[in-house]
Design a protein around this motif. Structure first.
Motif, PDB file in Angstrom:
ATOM      1  N   ILE A   1       0.831  -1.204   0.000  1.00  0.00           N
ATOM      2  CA  ILE A   1       0.000   0.000   0.000  1.00  0.00           C
ATOM      3  C   ILE A   1       0.866   1.255   0.000  1.00  0.00           C
ATOM      4  O   ILE A   1       0.543   2.253  -0.666  1.00  0.00           O
ATOM      5  CB  ILE A   1      -0.953  -0.015   1.217  1.00  0.00           C
ATOM      6  N   GLU A   2       1.994   1.206   0.701  1.00  0.00           N
ATOM      7  CA  GLU A   2       2.889   2.362   0.718  1.00  0.00           C
ATOM      8  C   GLU A   2       3.525   2.582  -0.649  1.00  0.00           C
ATOM      9  O   GLU A   2       3.850   3.712  -1.029  1.00  0.00           O
ATOM     10  CB  GLU A   2       3.982   2.162   1.770  1.00  0.00           C
TER      11      GLU A   2
ATOM     12  N   PRO B   1       1.227   4.604  -4.323  1.00  0.00           N
ATOM     13  CA  PRO B   1       1.272   5.972  -4.864  1.00  0.00           C
ATOM     14  C   PRO B   1       2.393   6.202  -5.867  1.00  0.00           C
ATOM     15  O   PRO B   1       2.250   7.034  -6.764  1.00  0.00           O
ATOM     16  CB  PRO B   1       1.466   6.835  -3.607  1.00  0.00           C
TER      17      PRO B   1
ATOM     18  N   PHE C   1      -0.793   4.475   2.968  1.00  0.00           N
ATOM     19  CA  PHE C   1      -1.039   5.074   1.658  1.00  0.00           C
ATOM     20  C   PHE C   1      -0.710   6.566   1.667  1.00  0.00           C
ATOM     21  O   PHE C   1      -0.070   7.082   0.733  1.00  0.00           O
ATOM     22  CB  PHE C   1      -2.491   4.859   1.236  1.00  0.00           C
TER      23      PHE C   1
ATOM     24  N   THR D   1       2.241   8.427  -0.408  1.00  0.00           N
ATOM     25  CA  THR D   1       1.958   9.523  -1.341  1.00  0.00           C
ATOM     26  C   THR D   1       2.902  10.691  -1.109  1.00  0.00           C
ATOM     27  O   THR D   1       3.477  11.257  -2.056  1.00  0.00           O
ATOM     28  CB  THR D   1       0.502   9.986  -1.187  1.00  0.00           C
TER      29      THR D   1
END
Length: 412
Positions: free
Chosen positions: A53-54, A57, A111, A115
Motif C-alpha cells: 500500500i505504501e 502511490p 497510503f 503519497t
C-alpha cells in the motif's frame, strides 16, 4: 562530511539536516506501525500489505511526481511533503492516545505516507545539484548518503526503545523532526531552472525514455530492483525479532538499523576510496554478496549473527546504490532530473515496498525462514541472468565512458 562543504555552503548544511530529520522521522514511524500491526493481527501477510500500500502511490502518480519536481519550486514541494508527513505523525499520536489505531487505519496511513514520499523523493534528489556547485557535487552526494544512513541507524533503534515506553514517545518526536525539516527546506535559496516545456504526454514520459535509452543505467537499476524485490526481508523483521530471535521492540530496532550500519561504513569507505575501475564486476559482485548475506540471515537463530549478516547486506547494497546513483546523476540534465528521479524512485520503491509485499506473501505460503531463503537464492539467480542480458555493463571498467583515442594524423 567534507569540510569544504561545511565552510562554504551553508545551504547544503541545511539540506543535510533536513534530510536527516525526515529520514529519522520516517524510520521511527515505520518501526512503530510495523510492530503495532503485528501486535494487532499477528499476520505476516498484513506486514507485506503495508509495504504494498505504501508503494502504490509511486505507481499511481509516477507521471505527476517528476513533472511537479521539474515545474514547481523544489524547496516548497519538498517542504509540503515533509509537512504532510508531520501531520500523519500527529494523527498517529492522537489516534494512539485515544486507542483508535486499527488495522484499516494503518493501511490508510501507509497510503498517505507513501503519497507524500512519492512526491518528496524525486524532488529532493533533483534539488541537491541546485544548491551545490558542480566541483563539489560528488562530495555532496557522498555526504548526503552517509547522513541518510546515519539517520537510518539511530532512528529505528531509538524508535524501538521509545515504543517500549509508549507509542506517544515515538510519534511525538517524529512530529518535531518533520517540523524542523520543513523549516530548513524553506530556508534554502531558490536556484532552480524553470521548465519551459509545456505539459504533454511526451514530456511526462521523458524520464522513462531517458533511462531506457541508456543501457548501463537501465541495467544497473533494473538488476538492483529485481534482486531486492526477490530478497528483501525488511517486512519480516518483526517476525524474526519476536518469534525466531526471541527479542522485543528494542531488538527489532537493532535489526532495522543493522543494514544502515553496513551502508554507512561502506559509504565512508567509498568517500575515501571511490570506485574508479572495474565498475561492472564490482556491481555484480555486490549484488551476489547481497544474496548470500540474505541467506545467512534467514538461517540464523542468533541475534548477533543476524545483525552481522544484515550489516554485510547493507554494505553490499550501498556499493550498488553508489554506482546506480552515479550513472543517473552524471548523465541527467537539470530540467529532467525530477522526471528521471521519479522513474528511479519507482524502481527503488518496487524493490523495497513490493519486496515487503513479496516477503509477506511468501512467508504466508511457505513460512518465514523459507521465504527469506528463496529470496536470497533469487538474488543470486538475478546476478547471473543480468550478466547475460547486459554483458557491456558486466564488463564495464570506468564509471564514465572513456573517449576513443584519435590516431595521429599523417605527416604532410
Amino acid at each position: 562530511m567534507s569540510s569544504l562543504l561545511l565552510r562554504h555552503h551553508r545551504p547544503f548544511l541545511a539540506f543535510w539536516f533536513a534530510r536527516v530529520f525526515t529520514a529519522s522521522g520516517f524510520q521511527m514511524i515505520t518501526v512503530a506501525i510495523g510492530w503495532q500491526m503485528y501486535a494487532l493481527t499477528g499476520n505476516v501477510l498484513d506486514l507485506g500489505l503495508v509495504g504494498l500500500i505504501e508503494f502504490m502511490p509511486k505507481i499511481l502518480f509516477i507521471l505527476i511526481t517528476g513533472h511537479v519536481a521539474d515545474r514547481f519550486d523544489r524547496r516548497k514541494v519538498a517542504a509540503l511533503c515533509q509537512g504532510a508527513q508531520g501531520l500523519i505523525a500527529l494523527g498517529l499520536l492522537l489516534g494512539s492516545g485515544a486507542g483508535g489505531i486499527s488495522r484499516e487505519m494503518i493501511f490508510v496511513i501507509a497510503f498517505l505516507l507513501g503519497t507524500a514520499r512519492a512526491f518528496e523523493m524525486p524532488t529532493t534528489q533533483a534539488l541537491l545539484p541546485n544548491i551545490v556547485p558542480s566541483n563539489l557535487f560528488p562530495a555532496a552526494v557522498a555526504a548526503s548518503a552517509s547522513a541518510m544512513q546515519a539517520a537510518t541507524i539511530v532512528a529505528p533503534a531509538l524508535g524501538g526503545l521509545l515504543y517500549a515506553l509508549g507509542t506517544h514517545w515515538v510519534y511525538g518526536p517524529a512530529v518535531v523532526l518533520y517540523s524542523c525539516a520543513l523549516s530548513l527546506m524553506l530556508s534554502l535559496p531558490a536556484r532552480q531552472l524553470p521548465l519551459k516545456q509545456k505539459v504533454s504526454l511526451e514530456s511526462l514520459l521523458a524520464g522513462f525514455r531517458f533511462i531506457r535509452s541508456r543501457p548501463a543505467v537501465f541495467g544497473a537499476i533494473s538488476m538492483d530492483m529485481c534482486a531486492v524485490l526477490l530478497s528483501g526481508a525488511t517486512a519480516l523483521l518483526p517476525v524474526f525479532a519476536k518469534d525466531i530471535l526471541l527479542t522485543g521492540p528494542w531488538g527489532l530496532g537493532l535489526l532495522r538499523s543493522a543494514p544502515a550500519v553496513g551502508a554507512l561504513l561502506m559509504s565512508l569507505w567509498l568517500t575515501r576510496f571511490p570506485i574508479e575501475r572495474r565498475v561492472g564486476p564490482v556491481l555484480f559482485t555486490s549484488v551476489a554478496i547481497f544474496g548470500v548475506a540474505t541467506i545467512g540471515f534467514g538461517l540464523s537463530t542468533s541475534l548477533w549473527f543476524s545483525l552481522a549478516a544484515l550489516v554485510l547486506l547493507g554494505a553490499a547494497d550501498m556499493i550498488s546504490m553508489v554506482i546506480r546513483s552515479a550513472f543517473v546523476q552524471l548523465q541527467t540534465p537539470d530540467e529532467m532530473r525530477g522526471r528521471v528521479g521519479a522513474v528511479n524512485g519507482l524502481f527503488i520503491g518496487a524493490s523495497n515496498q513490493l519486496g515487503d509485499f513479496r516477503a509477506g506473501v511468501s512467508a504466508a505460503w511457505f513460512g518465514t525462514v523459507p521465504a527469506v531463503m528463496i529470496g536470497g537464492v533469487g538474488a543470486l539467480v538475478v546476478t547471473g541472468l543480468w550478466i547475460r542480458l547486459f554483458p557491456e555493463l558486466a564488463k564495464r571498467d570506468h564509471m564514465h565512458p572513456q573517449p576513443n583515442p584519435q590516431p595521429p594524423s599523417a605527416a604532410a
